[in-house]
Design a protein around this motif. Structure first.
Motif, PDB file in Angstrom:
ATOM      1  N   GLY A 164       0.423   5.476  -9.192  1.00 47.87           N
ATOM      2  CA  GLY A 164       0.212   3.976  -9.923  1.00 47.87           C
ATOM      3  C   GLY A 164       1.368   3.400 -10.480  1.00 47.87           C
ATOM      4  N   THR A 165       2.104   4.445 -11.278  1.00 42.13           N
ATOM      5  CA  THR A 165       3.508   4.304 -11.914  1.00 42.13           C
ATOM      6  C   THR A 165       4.386   3.543 -10.725  1.00 42.13           C
ATOM      7  N   VAL A 179       0.746  -1.159   0.030  1.00 40.49           N
ATOM      8  CA  VAL A 179      -0.180  -0.156   0.083  1.00 40.49           C
ATOM      9  C   VAL A 179       0.732   1.206   0.016  1.00 40.49           C
ATOM     10  N   ILE A 180       0.365   2.217  -0.332  1.00 39.54           N
ATOM     11  CA  ILE A 180       0.852   3.514  -0.415  1.00 39.54           C
ATOM     12  C   ILE A 180      -0.008   4.381   0.592  1.00 39.54           C
ATOM     13  N   GLU A 181       0.543   4.826   1.569  1.00 31.88           N
ATOM     14  CA  GLU A 181      -0.050   5.847   2.597  1.00 31.88           C
ATOM     15  C   GLU A 181       0.550   7.053   2.361  1.00 31.88           C
ATOM     16  N   CYS A 182      -0.401   8.082   2.331  1.00 30.84           N
ATOM     17  CA  CYS A 182      -0.005   9.614   2.301  1.00 30.84           C
ATOM     18  C   CYS A 182      -0.852  10.353   3.478  1.00 30.84           C
ATOM     19  N   SER A 183      -0.132  11.317   4.065  1.00 27.59           N
ATOM     20  CA  SER A 183      -0.462  12.008   4.922  1.00 27.59           C
ATOM     21  C   SER A 183      -1.362  11.259   6.132  1.00 27.59           C
ATOM     22  N   GLY A 184      -1.034   9.688   6.215  1.00 32.40           N
ATOM     23  CA  GLY A 184      -1.919   8.900   7.040  1.00 32.40           C
ATOM     24  C   GLY A 184      -3.134   8.201   6.569  1.00 32.40           C
ATOM     25  N   ASP A 185      -3.261   8.411   5.117  1.00 31.64           N
ATOM     26  CA  ASP A 185      -4.302   7.979   4.558  1.00 31.64           C
ATOM     27  C   ASP A 185      -3.947   6.858   3.638  1.00 31.64           C
ATOM     28  N   LEU A 186      -4.406   5.751   3.711  1.00 26.60           N
ATOM     29  CA  LEU A 186      -4.327   4.773   2.529  1.00 26.60           C
ATOM     30  C   LEU A 186      -4.781   5.250   1.116  1.00 26.60           C
ATOM     31  N   ALA A 229      -3.429   4.107  -2.331  1.00 30.75           N
ATOM     32  CA  ALA A 229      -3.168   3.035  -3.435  1.00 30.75           C
ATOM     33  C   ALA A 229      -2.876   1.888  -2.663  1.00 30.75           C
ATOM     34  N   CYS A 230      -3.116   0.757  -3.674  1.00 30.23           N
ATOM     35  CA  CYS A 230      -2.786  -0.510  -3.289  1.00 30.23           C
ATOM     36  C   CYS A 230      -2.547  -1.528  -4.527  1.00 30.23           C
TER      37      CYS A 230
END
Length: 156
Positions: free
Chosen positions: A83-84, A46-53, A55-56
């Motif tokens: 995504g890339t 997963v990618i988490e940004c500023s505490g939010d998930l 992307a997966c």
């Protein structure tokens, strides 16, 4: 962020999914109208940004092959290279021949940039033939634009 960049925005991080992520993963997958079955958090990154998930994506293991699947970026986070980044990261994690299924020409073009090429169902490893065979049946019967693709390592 341009397509050739291979870094995440400063507020974002990639990590293996944990059990607490399954609800967010399901929401992302459902929002993209992808197959919600066989979502095992242990196979996801997963990618988490500023505490939010935000992307997966998952690497599913089969005998002698892996499938890149369920790659989704939240709508508000698209067009930032996530995504890339995630696709390239998952490709690097693969330890077996890598395959995927995608719906439509736009997604096929997206994956072509990373070295995926169209593959014939007949050439798939036996372990993937049943799974991908179901979508090939839908493609034939209902004219659903499903493309099976295989990663060619020499591309990147």
């Amino acid at each position: 962020m341009n397509e050739s960049s291979f870094s995440l925005p400063p507020q974002c991080a990639i990590r293996p999914a944990c059990a607490q992520d399954i609800k967010s993963i399901r929401m992302l997958v459902w929002s993209a109208k992808l197959d919600p079955t066989q979502l095992r958090w242990q196979q996801f990154w997963v990618i988490e940004c500023s505490g939010d998930l935000v992307a997966c994506g998952q690497l599913r293991n089969f005998a002698g092959a892996q499938e890149l699947g369920s790659l989704v970026v939240a709508k508000d986070w698209r067009d930032r290279g996530l995504g890339t980044y995630l696709a390239k990261y998952l490709i690097q994690q693969a330890t077996e021949p890598l395959y995927l299924e995608c719906l439509g020409k736009r997604l096929a073009s997206f994956y072509t940039r990373f070295g995926f090429v169209e593959a014939a169902w007949q050439e798939l490893p036996q372990s993937l033939k049943f799974k991908f065979g179901l979508s090939q049946l839908a493609k034939t019967l209902f004219r659903i634009p499903v493309t099976i693709m295989q990663y060619q390592k020499s591309f990147l």
